[in-house]
Write a protein that holds these residues in place. Sequence first.
Motif, PDB file in Angstrom:
ATOM      1  N   SER A 151       0.831  -1.200   0.000  1.00 23.73           N
ATOM      2  CA  SER A 151       0.000   0.000   0.000  1.00 23.73           C
ATOM      3  C   SER A 151       0.867   1.253   0.000  1.00 23.73           C
ATOM      4  O   SER A 151       0.589   2.221  -0.714  1.00 23.73           O
ATOM      5  CB  SER A 151      -0.926  -0.005   1.218  1.00 23.73           C
ATOM      6  OG  SER A 151      -1.694   1.162   1.258  1.00 23.73           O
ATOM      7  N   GLN A 152       1.917   1.217   0.785  1.00 25.51           N
ATOM      8  CA  GLN A 152       2.858   2.347   0.827  1.00 25.51           C
ATOM      9  C   GLN A 152       3.549   2.502  -0.530  1.00 25.51           C
ATOM     10  O   GLN A 152       3.712   3.609  -1.033  1.00 25.51           O
ATOM     11  CB  GLN A 152       3.878   2.138   1.939  1.00 25.51           C
ATOM     12  CG  GLN A 152       4.799   3.314   2.147  1.00 25.51           C
ATOM     13  CD  GLN A 152       5.735   3.101   3.319  1.00 25.51           C
ATOM     14  OE1 GLN A 152       5.974   1.978   3.755  1.00 25.51           O
ATOM     15  NE2 GLN A 152       6.284   4.182   3.826  1.00 25.51           N
ATOM     16  N   GLN A 153       3.936   1.385  -1.131  1.00 33.45           N
ATOM     17  CA  GLN A 153       4.570   1.408  -2.454  1.00 33.45           C
ATOM     18  C   GLN A 153       3.592   1.982  -3.488  1.00 33.45           C
ATOM     19  O   GLN A 153       3.980   2.799  -4.332  1.00 33.45           O
ATOM     20  CB  GLN A 153       4.997  -0.004  -2.851  1.00 33.45           C
ATOM     21  CG  GLN A 153       5.685  -0.090  -4.187  1.00 33.45           C
ATOM     22  CD  GLN A 153       6.021  -1.525  -4.587  1.00 33.45           C
ATOM     23  OE1 GLN A 153       5.501  -2.483  -3.997  1.00 33.45           O
ATOM     24  NE2 GLN A 153       6.876  -1.672  -5.568  1.00 33.45           N
ATOM     25  N   ALA A 154       2.342   1.578  -3.411  1.00 33.33           N
ATOM     26  CA  ALA A 154       1.326   2.083  -4.332  1.00 33.33           C
ATOM     27  C   ALA A 154       1.138   3.588  -4.163  1.00 33.33           C
ATOM     28  O   ALA A 154       1.002   4.322  -5.151  1.00 33.33           O
ATOM     29  CB  ALA A 154      -0.001   1.353  -4.111  1.00 33.33           C
ATOM     30  N   THR A 155       1.161   4.049  -2.933  1.00 37.70           N
ATOM     31  CA  THR A 155       1.032   5.484  -2.671  1.00 37.70           C
ATOM     32  C   THR A 155       2.199   6.249  -3.284  1.00 37.70           C
ATOM     33  O   THR A 155       2.003   7.312  -3.887  1.00 37.70           O
ATOM     34  CB  THR A 155       0.954   5.748  -1.152  1.00 37.70           C
ATOM     35  OG1 THR A 155      -0.174   5.049  -0.610  1.00 37.70           O
ATOM     36  CG2 THR A 155       0.819   7.226  -0.857  1.00 37.70           C
TER      37      THR A 155
END
Length: 161
Positions: A151-155
């Motif tokens: 999720s952090q990578q996607a952000t």
Amino acid sequence: MNITSAQTSSPLQYSHAPNAEAAKPTPEALEVSANSAVARPEGVRVTLSAEGREKASSSREANPSKDIEESGLPDQAQKILKMIREIQQKIDEKQEELQALMNDQSISQEVKQARAGALQSTLATLSASLISANNSLDKLSKNGTISAAQSQQATQLMMKK
């Protein structure tokens, strides 16, 4: 590509004789070099030709979603991220159009207002689509389809332009 030394001037001067001795410094240069107390930093400078710079930028433009595809995120998350980038790009384009319209002095005020209204309506629709895509990505995180790290990578990928 052109590679040159970053050193501006060399204390050694080489003779220009067309034989094997050509690579040896002249005696005067050795004397200057030995007496020189100033140390010049050595380095390498790399410059690309205009063609090389164009090719490098065109490869990024050819697949602007390459980083998303190489991220290792699930396909559904990749699809949403690509959609978000596309919507963001369209929003940027419409904002530029609106700015150009507002700066155009050759158009009457009534026509400007009508066109601006249409552009603002399009921007509102695109913004709603962006919010919906962001919510879809958030749902993937909440339902466990993607981990917290993903999720952090996607952000981070979402913030890139």
